[in-house]
Design a protein around this motif. Structure first.
Motif, PDB file in Angstrom:
ATOM      1  N   PHE A 141       0.831  -1.203   0.000  1.00 47.64           N
ATOM      2  CA  PHE A 141       0.000   0.000   0.000  1.00 47.64           C
ATOM      3  C   PHE A 141       0.866   1.254   0.000  1.00 47.64           C
ATOM      4  O   PHE A 141       0.592   2.202  -0.734  1.00 47.64           O
ATOM      5  CB  PHE A 141      -0.926   0.004   1.216  1.00 47.64           C
ATOM      6  CG  PHE A 141      -1.742   1.262   1.336  1.00 47.64           C
ATOM      7  CD1 PHE A 141      -2.825   1.461   0.501  1.00 47.64           C
ATOM      8  CD2 PHE A 141      -1.427   2.238   2.256  1.00 47.64           C
ATOM      9  CE1 PHE A 141      -3.583   2.610   0.587  1.00 47.64           C
ATOM     10  CE2 PHE A 141      -2.168   3.391   2.341  1.00 47.64           C
ATOM     11  CZ  PHE A 141      -3.254   3.576   1.511  1.00 47.64           C
ATOM     12  N   ALA A 142       1.932   1.254   0.815  1.00 52.65           N
ATOM     13  CA  ALA A 142       2.823   2.419   0.867  1.00 52.65           C
ATOM     14  C   ALA A 142       3.477   2.660  -0.485  1.00 52.65           C
ATOM     15  O   ALA A 142       3.625   3.813  -0.911  1.00 52.65           O
ATOM     16  CB  ALA A 142       3.877   2.213   1.953  1.00 52.65           C
ATOM     17  N   HIS A 143       3.859   1.607  -1.164  1.00 55.47           N
ATOM     18  CA  HIS A 143       4.487   1.745  -2.474  1.00 55.47           C
ATOM     19  C   HIS A 143       3.519   2.402  -3.469  1.00 55.47           C
ATOM     20  O   HIS A 143       3.883   3.353  -4.175  1.00 55.47           O
ATOM     21  CB  HIS A 143       4.932   0.375  -2.985  1.00 55.47           C
ATOM     22  CG  HIS A 143       5.475   0.390  -4.371  1.00 55.47           C
ATOM     23  ND1 HIS A 143       6.689   0.966  -4.684  1.00 55.47           N
ATOM     24  CD2 HIS A 143       4.964  -0.083  -5.537  1.00 55.47           C
ATOM     25  CE1 HIS A 143       6.897   0.845  -5.982  1.00 55.47           C
ATOM     26  NE2 HIS A 143       5.865   0.210  -6.521  1.00 55.47           N
ATOM     27  N   TYR A 144       2.291   1.901  -3.529  1.00 61.90           N
ATOM     28  CA  TYR A 144       1.309   2.467  -4.448  1.00 61.90           C
ATOM     29  C   TYR A 144       0.940   3.898  -4.057  1.00 61.90           C
ATOM     30  O   TYR A 144       0.709   4.751  -4.910  1.00 61.90           O
ATOM     31  CB  TYR A 144       0.059   1.593  -4.529  1.00 61.90           C
ATOM     32  CG  TYR A 144       0.298   0.316  -5.289  1.00 61.90           C
ATOM     33  CD1 TYR A 144       0.771   0.358  -6.593  1.00 61.90           C
ATOM     34  CD2 TYR A 144       0.065  -0.926  -4.720  1.00 61.90           C
ATOM     35  CE1 TYR A 144       1.005  -0.809  -7.305  1.00 61.90           C
ATOM     36  CE2 TYR A 144       0.292  -2.092  -5.423  1.00 61.90           C
ATOM     37  CZ  TYR A 144       0.761  -2.024  -6.714  1.00 61.90           C
ATOM     38  OH  TYR A 144       0.988  -3.167  -7.416  1.00 61.90           O
ATOM     39  N   TRP A 145       0.875   4.152  -2.756  1.00 58.58           N
ATOM     40  CA  TRP A 145       0.579   5.499  -2.279  1.00 58.58           C
ATOM     41  C   TRP A 145       1.671   6.471  -2.738  1.00 58.58           C
ATOM     42  O   TRP A 145       1.384   7.551  -3.257  1.00 58.58           O
ATOM     43  CB  TRP A 145       0.458   5.505  -0.763  1.00 58.58           C
ATOM     44  CG  TRP A 145       0.258   6.875  -0.196  1.00 58.58           C
ATOM     45  CD1 TRP A 145       1.203   7.700   0.310  1.00 58.58           C
ATOM     46  CD2 TRP A 145      -0.975   7.576  -0.103  1.00 58.58           C
ATOM     47  NE1 TRP A 145       0.651   8.869   0.721  1.00 58.58           N
ATOM     48  CE2 TRP A 145      -0.692   8.828   0.484  1.00 58.58           C
ATOM     49  CE3 TRP A 145      -2.287   7.280  -0.450  1.00 58.58           C
ATOM     50  CZ2 TRP A 145      -1.682   9.770   0.717  1.00 58.58           C
ATOM     51  CZ3 TRP A 145      -3.264   8.228  -0.196  1.00 58.58           C
ATOM     52  CH2 TRP A 145      -2.959   9.448   0.377  1.00 58.58           C
ATOM     53  N   ASP A 177       3.570  10.885  -6.145  1.00 56.73           N
ATOM     54  CA  ASP A 177       4.587  11.389  -7.070  1.00 56.73           C
ATOM     55  C   ASP A 177       3.973  11.799  -8.404  1.00 56.73           C
ATOM     56  O   ASP A 177       4.343  12.825  -8.977  1.00 56.73           O
ATOM     57  CB  ASP A 177       5.675  10.340  -7.299  1.00 56.73           C
ATOM     58  CG  ASP A 177       6.572  10.158  -6.090  1.00 56.73           C
ATOM     59  OD1 ASP A 177       6.567  11.043  -5.218  1.00 56.73           O
ATOM     60  OD2 ASP A 177       7.277   9.129  -6.034  1.00 56.73           O
ATOM     61  N   ARG A 178       3.041  11.010  -8.890  1.00 52.86           N
ATOM     62  CA  ARG A 178       2.410  11.340 -10.170  1.00 52.86           C
ATOM     63  C   ARG A 178       1.536  12.586 -10.063  1.00 52.86           C
ATOM     64  O   ARG A 178       1.478  13.390 -10.986  1.00 52.86           O
ATOM     65  CB  ARG A 178       1.565  10.175 -10.665  1.00 52.86           C
ATOM     66  CG  ARG A 178       2.382   9.054 -11.215  1.00 52.86           C
ATOM     67  CD  ARG A 178       1.507   7.984 -11.801  1.00 52.86           C
ATOM     68  NE  ARG A 178       2.319   6.868 -12.260  1.00 52.86           N
ATOM     69  CZ  ARG A 178       1.834   5.695 -12.555  1.00 52.86           C
ATOM     70  NH1 ARG A 178       0.547   5.458 -12.441  1.00 52.86           N
ATOM     71  NH2 ARG A 178       2.626   4.723 -12.964  1.00 52.86           N
ATOM     72  N   ILE A 179       0.842  12.735  -8.952  1.00 56.06           N
ATOM     73  CA  ILE A 179      -0.079  13.864  -8.805  1.00 56.06           C
ATOM     74  C   ILE A 179       0.678  15.169  -8.555  1.00 56.06           C
ATOM     75  O   ILE A 179       0.427  16.179  -9.191  1.00 56.06           O
ATOM     76  CB  ILE A 179      -1.084  13.594  -7.662  1.00 56.06           C
ATOM     77  CG1 ILE A 179      -2.023  12.454  -8.070  1.00 56.06           C
ATOM     78  CG2 ILE A 179      -1.880  14.843  -7.332  1.00 56.06           C
ATOM     79  CD1 ILE A 179      -2.899  11.950  -6.954  1.00 56.06           C
ATOM     80  N   PHE A 180       1.601  15.140  -7.597  1.00 59.54           N
ATOM     81  CA  PHE A 180       2.272  16.368  -7.189  1.00 59.54           C
ATOM     82  C   PHE A 180       3.626  16.590  -7.860  1.00 59.54           C
ATOM     83  O   PHE A 180       4.252  17.616  -7.626  1.00 59.54           O
ATOM     84  CB  PHE A 180       2.449  16.381  -5.667  1.00 59.54           C
ATOM     85  CG  PHE A 180       1.146  16.454  -4.929  1.00 59.54           C
ATOM     86  CD1 PHE A 180       0.357  17.579  -4.997  1.00 59.54           C
ATOM     87  CD2 PHE A 180       0.714  15.382  -4.159  1.00 59.54           C
ATOM     88  CE1 PHE A 180      -0.842  17.645  -4.321  1.00 59.54           C
ATOM     89  CE2 PHE A 180      -0.483  15.446  -3.475  1.00 59.54           C
ATOM     90  CZ  PHE A 180      -1.273  16.579  -3.560  1.00 59.54           C
TER      91      PHE A 180
END
Length: 80
Positions: free
Chosen positions: A56-60, A65-68
């Motif tokens: 979950f932490a990896h996907y989070w 990173d993609r959003i911000f």
């Protein structure tokens, strides 16, 4: 002083809340007790939860990173 009718309603609400709280507490305790009886060994469960947390932490982190990412790059280019 409040009327007798209002006092009775307040008493009824208080007693109803206490009764509902007690019933919910007993049901939750029974549910948790039943779950605890049917669970596998704790070491297996901890490993499974730990791997799920890492996944979950990896996907989070990837999604953040993609959003911000573009905003951070724009602010970095302005030397903020």
């Amino acid at each position: 002083m409040i009327s007798i009718l209002a006092q009775e309603r307040l008493l009824g609400a208080a007693l109803g809340s206490v009764f509902a709280g007690a019933v919910i507490f007993e049901q939750r305790r029974d549910i948790y007790r039943t779950i605890a009886q049917h669970q596998p060994a704790k070491s297996q469960m901890k490993e499974h939860i730990h791997s799920k947390k890492i996944e979950f932490a990896h996907y989070w982190n990837k999604s953040v990173d993609r959003i911000f990412g573009p905003a951070i790059q724009a602010l970095s280019s302005r030397r903020w």
